[in-house]
Design a protein around this motif. Structure first.
Motif, PDB file in Angstrom:
ATOM      1  N   GLU A 188     -34.534  -2.279   8.330  1.00 47.15           N
ATOM      2  CA  GLU A 188     -34.258  -3.524   9.062  1.00 47.15           C
ATOM      3  C   GLU A 188     -32.874  -3.497   9.695  1.00 47.15           C
ATOM      4  O   GLU A 188     -32.705  -3.788  10.873  1.00 47.15           O
ATOM      5  N   THR A 189     -31.871  -3.121   8.900  1.00 51.69           N
ATOM      6  CA  THR A 189     -30.501  -3.056   9.419  1.00 51.69           C
ATOM      7  C   THR A 189     -30.360  -1.932  10.427  1.00 51.69           C
ATOM      8  O   THR A 189     -29.741  -2.100  11.480  1.00 51.69           O
ATOM      9  N   ASP A 190     -30.938  -0.778  10.110  1.00 48.38           N
ATOM     10  CA  ASP A 190     -30.837   0.355  11.028  1.00 48.38           C
ATOM     11  C   ASP A 190     -31.500   0.038  12.362  1.00 48.38           C
ATOM     12  O   ASP A 190     -30.995   0.406  13.413  1.00 48.38           O
ATOM     13  N   THR A 191     -32.628  -0.665  12.325  1.00 47.11           N
ATOM     14  CA  THR A 191     -33.311  -1.052  13.559  1.00 47.11           C
ATOM     15  C   THR A 191     -32.439  -1.992  14.386  1.00 47.11           C
ATOM     16  O   THR A 191     -32.320  -1.837  15.595  1.00 47.11           O
ATOM     17  N   ALA A 192     -31.799  -2.955  13.726  1.00 49.65           N
ATOM     18  CA  ALA A 192     -30.912  -3.886  14.433  1.00 49.65           C
ATOM     19  C   ALA A 192     -29.729  -3.144  15.043  1.00 49.65           C
ATOM     20  O   ALA A 192     -29.341  -3.405  16.182  1.00 49.65           O
ATOM     21  N   ALA A 193     -29.146  -2.212  14.292  1.00 57.80           N
ATOM     22  CA  ALA A 193     -28.014  -1.442  14.806  1.00 57.80           C
ATOM     23  C   ALA A 193     -28.451  -0.567  15.976  1.00 57.80           C
ATOM     24  O   ALA A 193     -27.760  -0.492  16.995  1.00 57.80           O
ATOM     25  N   ARG A 236     -28.656   0.813  21.700  1.00 58.68           N
ATOM     26  CA  ARG A 236     -29.434   1.063  22.925  1.00 58.68           C
ATOM     27  C   ARG A 236     -29.057   0.076  24.023  1.00 58.68           C
ATOM     28  O   ARG A 236     -29.012   0.426  25.200  1.00 58.68           O
ATOM     29  N   ARG A 237     -28.779  -1.169  23.631  1.00 56.18           N
ATOM     30  CA  ARG A 237     -28.340  -2.164  24.605  1.00 56.18           C
ATOM     31  C   ARG A 237     -27.016  -1.723  25.220  1.00 56.18           C
ATOM     32  O   ARG A 237     -26.830  -1.777  26.443  1.00 56.18           O
ATOM     33  N   ALA A 238     -26.096  -1.254  24.375  1.00 55.32           N
ATOM     34  CA  ALA A 238     -24.801  -0.787  24.875  1.00 55.32           C
ATOM     35  C   ALA A 238     -24.984   0.423  25.788  1.00 55.32           C
ATOM     36  O   ALA A 238     -24.331   0.533  26.827  1.00 55.32           O
ATOM     37  N   ILE A 240     -23.608  -1.948  10.674  1.00 49.79           N
ATOM     38  CA  ILE A 240     -23.721  -0.748   9.848  1.00 49.79           C
ATOM     39  C   ILE A 240     -22.785  -0.825   8.649  1.00 49.79           C
ATOM     40  O   ILE A 240     -23.187  -0.586   7.505  1.00 49.79           O
ATOM     41  N   ILE A 241     -21.526  -1.181   8.887  1.00 48.58           N
ATOM     42  CA  ILE A 241     -20.546  -1.247   7.800  1.00 48.58           C
ATOM     43  C   ILE A 241     -20.918  -2.337   6.799  1.00 48.58           C
ATOM     44  O   ILE A 241     -20.871  -2.121   5.585  1.00 48.58           O
TER      45      ILE A 241
END
Length: 90
Positions: free
Chosen positions: A6-11, A16-18, A56-57
């Motif tokens: 879940e967190t990795d997908t959000a990151a 990808r947006r950046a 991530i952190i």
């Protein structure tokens, strides 16, 4: 392998947006677009990178706190190292 999907997908979504925003900035510069538009897009890319880094952190920090409560934590990090990571994003 993702440790927290879940967190990795959000990151990854933020990264990808950046990436897309940086591609847009390059195209804008190549096409001689207005400076204000370029800076706005560049600021958006920077913000997306920072958000991904904090995501991530904070996830790793949460997992390490849980590890102290009995779970396992692969990331052994000192308070000083953690502070440097956060300040690196500031």
């Amino acid at each position: 392998m993702m440790e927290n999907p879940e967190t990795d997908t959000a990151a990854l979504r933020r990264l990808r947006r950046a990436q897309g925003q940086l591609t847009a900035v390059i195209a804008m510069l190549e096409n001689g677009r207005d400076l204000r538009e370029v800076v706005i897009q560049l600021a958006a890319a920077s913000h997306a990178l920072h958000r991904a880094g904090f995501k991530i952190i904070s996830d790793r920090l949460r997992r390490c706190i849980l590890a102290e409560q009995g779970a396992t934590c692969a990331d052994h990090i000192t308070e000083e190292q953690l502070e440097k990571l956060f300040l690196g994003l500031a």
